[in-house]
Design a protein around this motif. Structure first.
Motif, PDB file in Angstrom:
ATOM      1  N   SER A  28    -102.569   6.167  -3.194  1.00  0.00           N
ATOM      2  CA  SER A  28    -101.258   6.691  -2.795  1.00  0.00           C
ATOM      3  C   SER A  28    -100.176   5.619  -2.794  1.00  0.00           C
ATOM      4  O   SER A  28     -99.020   5.904  -3.102  1.00  0.00           O
ATOM      5  CB  SER A  28    -101.357   7.324  -1.410  1.00  0.00           C
ATOM      6  N   PHE A  29    -100.521   4.361  -2.473  1.00  0.00           N
ATOM      7  CA  PHE A  29     -99.487   3.330  -2.444  1.00  0.00           C
ATOM      8  C   PHE A  29     -98.957   3.033  -3.844  1.00  0.00           C
ATOM      9  O   PHE A  29     -97.808   2.624  -3.988  1.00  0.00           O
ATOM     10  CB  PHE A  29     -99.990   2.047  -1.767  1.00  0.00           C
ATOM     11  N   LEU A  30     -99.754   3.252  -4.886  1.00  0.00           N
ATOM     12  CA  LEU A  30     -99.252   3.076  -6.243  1.00  0.00           C
ATOM     13  C   LEU A  30     -98.391   4.250  -6.678  1.00  0.00           C
ATOM     14  O   LEU A  30     -97.446   4.078  -7.441  1.00  0.00           O
ATOM     15  CB  LEU A  30    -100.407   2.887  -7.221  1.00  0.00           C
ATOM     16  N   VAL A  31     -98.710   5.439  -6.191  1.00  0.00           N
ATOM     17  CA  VAL A  31     -97.923   6.612  -6.538  1.00  0.00           C
ATOM     18  C   VAL A  31     -96.549   6.532  -5.879  1.00  0.00           C
ATOM     19  O   VAL A  31     -95.540   6.937  -6.464  1.00  0.00           O
ATOM     20  CB  VAL A  31     -98.675   7.897  -6.113  1.00  0.00           C
ATOM     21  N   GLU A  32     -96.481   5.982  -4.664  1.00  0.00           N
ATOM     22  CA  GLU A  32     -95.229   5.895  -3.921  1.00  0.00           C
ATOM     23  C   GLU A  32     -94.396   4.668  -4.294  1.00  0.00           C
ATOM     24  O   GLU A  32     -93.263   4.539  -3.847  1.00  0.00           O
ATOM     25  CB  GLU A  32     -95.524   5.864  -2.424  1.00  0.00           C
ATOM     26  N   LEU A  33     -94.929   3.761  -5.086  1.00  0.00           N
ATOM     27  CA  LEU A  33     -94.237   2.514  -5.412  1.00  0.00           C
ATOM     28  C   LEU A  33     -92.875   2.726  -6.086  1.00  0.00           C
ATOM     29  O   LEU A  33     -91.910   2.049  -5.716  1.00  0.00           O
ATOM     30  CB  LEU A  33     -95.134   1.624  -6.281  1.00  0.00           C
ATOM     31  N   PRO A  34     -92.712   3.628  -7.051  1.00  0.00           N
ATOM     32  CA  PRO A  34     -91.379   3.825  -7.629  1.00  0.00           C
ATOM     33  C   PRO A  34     -90.321   4.237  -6.597  1.00  0.00           C
ATOM     34  O   PRO A  34     -89.172   3.810  -6.678  1.00  0.00           O
ATOM     35  CB  PRO A  34     -91.578   4.923  -8.672  1.00  0.00           C
ATOM     36  N   GLY A  35     -90.705   5.035  -5.631  1.00  0.00           N
ATOM     37  CA  GLY A  35     -89.765   5.418  -4.577  1.00  0.00           C
ATOM     38  C   GLY A  35     -89.349   4.220  -3.737  1.00  0.00           C
ATOM     39  O   GLY A  35     -88.183   4.081  -3.353  1.00  0.00           O
ATOM     40  N   TRP A  36     -90.313   3.331  -3.450  1.00  0.00           N
ATOM     41  CA  TRP A  36     -89.998   2.125  -2.673  1.00  0.00           C
ATOM     42  C   TRP A  36     -89.061   1.210  -3.445  1.00  0.00           C
ATOM     43  O   TRP A  36     -88.142   0.618  -2.874  1.00  0.00           O
ATOM     44  CB  TRP A  36     -91.262   1.381  -2.316  1.00  0.00           C
TER      45      TRP A  36
END
Length: 91
Positions: A28-36
């Protein structure tokens, strides 16, 4: 003709083996990385008056390319020194 058949069998076998392996989804942290990254860049966008971010990205990119090419040249020299049976050290 025989070689094509053997290569075809080998490719089919490798494809069959690949089909047996289940590949998990990304964490999940890789999926959310673009948002960050988007959030962080929106916070920093206001400082572009004082810091030329586009120029800094270009400079950092050129620096990374220089480091990568230097490493590639060094690796080629090391491999070439092995091919000469120890005739010269490039390390």
């Amino acid at each position: 003709m025989i070689t094509d058949t053997i290569v075809g069998w080998f490719a089919a076998f490798i494809g069959w083996l690949g089909g047996l392996v289940s590949v998990p989804g990304p964490p999940s942290f890789l999926v959310e990385l673009p948002g960050w990254v988007t959030t962080a860049s929106s916070y920093v966008a206001g400082t572009s008056v004082w810091m030329p971010w586009s120029l800094m990205v270009t400079v950092i990119g050129v620096y990374a390319v220089c480091l990568t090419s230097g490493l590639a040249i060094k690796l080629v020299r090391i491999v070439a020194s092995f091919l000469t049976a120890g005739g010269g050290s490039a390390a």
